[in-house]
Write an enzyme that holds these catalytic residues in place. Structure first.
Site, PDB file in Angstrom:
ATOM      1  N   LEU A  88       0.805  -1.141  -0.015  1.00 46.32           N
ATOM      2  CA  LEU A  88       0.047  -0.135  -0.111  1.00 46.32           C
ATOM      3  C   LEU A  88       0.891   1.202   0.143  1.00 46.32           C
ATOM      4  CD1 LEU A  88      -2.824   1.246   0.534  1.00 46.32           C
ATOM      5  CD2 LEU A  88      -2.529   0.977   2.950  1.00 46.32           C
ATOM      6  N   ASP A  98      -7.325  -3.746   9.471  1.00 45.57           N
ATOM      7  CA  ASP A  98      -8.110  -4.153  10.637  1.00 45.57           C
ATOM      8  C   ASP A  98      -7.680  -5.318  11.119  1.00 45.57           C
ATOM      9  OD1 ASP A  98      -9.410  -1.550  10.720  1.00 45.57           O
ATOM     10  OD2 ASP A  98     -11.327  -2.341   9.796  1.00 45.57           O
ATOM     11  N   GLU A 141       1.757  -0.805   9.983  1.00 41.94           N
ATOM     12  CA  GLU A 141       0.102  -1.024   9.902  1.00 41.94           C
ATOM     13  C   GLU A 141      -0.673  -0.067  10.337  1.00 41.94           C
ATOM     14  OE1 GLU A 141      -1.273  -5.003   9.671  1.00 41.94           O
ATOM     15  OE2 GLU A 141       0.705  -5.909   9.031  1.00 41.94           O
ATOM     16  N   GLY A 142      -0.090   1.162  10.672  1.00 43.79           N
ATOM     17  CA  GLY A 142      -0.783   2.318  11.130  1.00 43.79           C
ATOM     18  C   GLY A 142      -0.136   2.460  12.348  1.00 43.79           C
TER      19      GLY A 142
END
Ligand code: CAA
Length: 389
Positions: free
Chosen positions: A129, A244, A371-372
């Protein structure tokens, strides 16, 4: 009452937890330092993990997976990460970022062709991403894809792809309609080694050094229309839904690292003497151990809660974003807190490469970033909470 009393484990859960614990302690722990030092991808142990069913735990058996639930996944991942977080990263990317996305959004053809191979561990999956100029603000990517007959043509530079150098198949996100911003992003499954797929530089990293991370460049890479994941413009939602799930995995990784650092600290506090007594008898040490243990158990509750929330949504289709972000935020900050304290408790030995404590400390840091970041988790949690009230 412990977390496992609140979330009772079935015999199947206990079985996979034990199998992962045995494998991690017997086969991964002895080689972890060596692979951390070399930064080599641990191909052999990852292949064995595939044979044991650890690379596609939630994927139904008909698609090559172990057919178990999210709790089974987090239990197994935690055990692997107690031995080595690098193996955990590879396992987590395979399970959550690749397999979960294909299971949720892939056509039957995609599932047969790509999911089966990755879930069974025959092939390695990755997720792409991020770009050099688009990390937290994932909707602003510059990579482009356009339709040309029955193929899409992909161009752009992707970065920080976990398992990138070893991946056979990658879920990649590209802009198909830039004017639509995040609604103009589309997801594709690409195959490594095809013309126009160029592996870029491997990142020299602080921690999780054996989980190879790299850039991938696309130069007129042609991907068949059938390899589109979901519909055109659905890419951003797919990316977020998959993250998520990924965040529950990273929370479990953080928990595993924290537990390993805590267990080592307990042992050291019971053995090491100073000023005529065991260091664990000093309140300066024992109170730190109490804080470490309390945060670990709180993290575990949030993680199991998120795993159960994800499991419930398999029936309802609802989101488990809040539970996943809270688990990741708290568990990753717990891993940093615990490993920092573990180095301090071990003193000079905590700083030495003779013990794994300094590796736990280096490995823990990434869980607050990928992942954030923790800041993104706080943003996600606060946005969801304020919109509910
Ligand atoms: N599930 C489903 N849909 C979601 C969603 C979720 N969790 N989060 C947002 N969406 C939807 C929203 O509902 C919205 O839909 P509509 O347009 O239909 O209303 C749309 O997506 C846009 O949402 P936002 O307006 O909230 O988007 P935003 O631009 O403000 O960004 C963000 C939100 C939370 C900051 C998001 O960009 C984000 O999570 N950023 C972090 C990215 C990240 O984690 N990157 C790590 C990459 S992977 C990695 O680390 C490497 C690796 O290999 C391990």
């Amino acid at each position: 009452m412990t977390a496992t009393d609140l979330f009772p484990l079935t015999d199947e859960h206990k079985m996979i937890q034990q199998a992962a614990r045995d494998f991690a302690q017997n086969e991964i722990a002895p080689i972890a330092a060596e692979f951390d030092e070399s930064g080599d991808f641990p191909t052999e142990t990852i292949r064995k993990m595939g044979e044991m069913g650890f690379m596609g735990i939630e994927v139904p058996e008909e698609y090559g997976g172990a057919g178990m639930d999210t709790l089974a996944y987090v239990l197994a991942l935690e055990e692997i990460c107690k031995a080595d977080a690098s193996h955990g990263t590879i396992m987590s990317v395979n399970n959550s970022l690749f397999c979960y996305g294909l299971l949720r959004f892939g056509s039957e053809e995609i599932k047969q062709k790509y999911l089966r191979a990755v879930a069974s561990g025959e092939a390695v999956g990755a997720y792409s991403l991020t770009e050099p100029m688009s990390g937290s603000d994932a909707g602003t990517m510059r990579s482009r894809a356009w339709l040309d007959g029955d193929h899409y043509v992909l161009n752009g530079r992707k970065s920080w792809v976990s398992s990138g150098p070893a991946a056979d198949f990658v879920v990649v996100f590209m802009m198909t309609e830039p004017e639509k911003k995040h609604k103009g992003i589309t997801a594709f499954i690409v195959e490594a080694g095809e013309p126009g797929y160029i592996l870029g530089k491997k990142e020299p990293k602080l921690g999780i050094r054996a989980s190879a991370t790299s850039e991938i460049m696309f130069e007129d890479y042609r991907v068949p229309v059938e390899n589109r994941l979901g519909q055109e413009g659905e890419g951003f939602k797919i990316a977020m839904t998959v993250l998520d799930a990924g965040r529950i995995g990273i929370a479990s990784q953080a928990l595993g690292i924290a537990e390993a650092a805590y267990a080592a600290s307990i042992e050291y506090a019971k053995e090491r003497e100073a000023f005529g007594q065991k260091i664990g008898e000093f309140q300066g040490i024992s109170f730190q151990l109490a804080d470490m243990k309390t945060r670990i158990e709180a993290a575990r509750l949030l993680i199991y809660n998120a795993a159960m929330a994800k499991e419930r949504t398999k029936q309802t289709g609802e989101r488990f974003t809040l539970e996943a972000s809270m688990a990741k935020l708290f568990a990753s900050e717990t891993a940093m807190f615990v490993t920092h304290a573990a180095v301090q408790i071990h003193g000079g030995m905590g700083y030495s490469k003779e013990l794994p404590i300094e590796r736990y400390f280096r490995d823990a840091k990434i869980t607050e970033i990928y992942e954030g970041t923790s800041e993104i988790q706080r943003l996600v949690i606060s946005r969801l909470e304020t919109s509910l009230r």
